[in-house]
Design an enzyme around this catalytic site. Sequence first.
Site, short mmCIF file in Angstrom:
data_model
loop_
_atom_site.label_atom_id
_atom_site.label_comp_id
_atom_site.label_asym_id
_atom_site.label_seq_id
_atom_site.Cartn_x
_atom_site.Cartn_y
_atom_site.Cartn_z
N CYS A 91 0.86 -1.18 0.00
CA CYS A 91 0.00 0.00 0.00
C CYS A 91 0.90 1.23 0.00
O CYS A 91 1.57 1.51 0.99
CB CYS A 91 -0.92 0.00 1.22
SG CYS A 91 -2.03 1.44 1.27
N HIS A 110 -2.28 -4.95 -10.42
CA HIS A 110 -3.08 -3.87 -10.99
C HIS A 110 -3.33 -4.12 -12.46
O HIS A 110 -2.47 -4.66 -13.17
CB HIS A 110 -2.37 -2.52 -10.84
CG HIS A 110 -2.38 -1.98 -9.46
ND1 HIS A 110 -3.35 -1.09 -9.01
CD2 HIS A 110 -1.57 -2.21 -8.40
CE1 HIS A 110 -3.10 -0.79 -7.74
NE2 HIS A 110 -2.03 -1.45 -7.35
#
Length: 262
Positions: free
Chosen positions: A67, A144
């Site tokens: 993150c 992603h």
Amino acid sequence: MHGLGNDFVVIDGRKTPLPPMTPAVARAIADRRTGIGCDQVIVLERDEVQAFRMRIFNSDGGEVEACGNASRAVALLHGQPVTIATSGGPIALEPEDGGARVDMGAPRFDWDAIPLAYPMDTATMPVGWETLEGPMAINVGNPHVIFFVADAEAVPLEELGPVIEHDPIFPERINVNVAHLAGPDHLKLRVWERGAGLTQACGTGACATAVAAIRRGLVQSPVRVTLPGGDLVIAWEPGGSILMSGPAAESFRGTFDWDDYS
């Protein structure tokens, strides 16, 4: 703490060991009505190799590998340069005025590093969901998929995001990014975050999208990435690590009884 409005409960167990964090406890803490409330629960623990370890739990209780926004928050909290362990690999943090710079490591492009369910070209995937077609897939500590569109604001991401996130082609689910070119070396980005939904900002999403845009020749490094919560600056050269710079802030400090959430 928060980074561009992406907010965290940071629980510091570097000196005093914590009770076990479970998906149920993370969900209870993250609940904005009956808990403390956050997008992610961040747990800092001792580590045998690095200075300490950062663990990341999304609001649905699932543990994820990386993150970027939380990394900047932790850098601000720690207050000095440090390399820490994460499930996605070691990352280097350096606090700056009002935020931090984070070395997120090198991106990965192989289909099995994303991972995908079967081999395919990750630079332009031969797949699509309604108007979103031909994305690039990149792992920057977590997975992603990036779509470049004419207008990111016009994409019904709240509808398509969960469909793409849970598509069987992504066995570990996926973070969904839609972006458009807003100017020279400037991208505008919206992110559907795996396990958290639409978010004000996603640091790893900004990293992945900037790398994808550089690989496609849309921009040159460094890249300014504008998210709903604000701007990040991403620098990357092929073969190197991703450097992310941006703000972070502490909102408040407090204590709680662990038994209330277990």
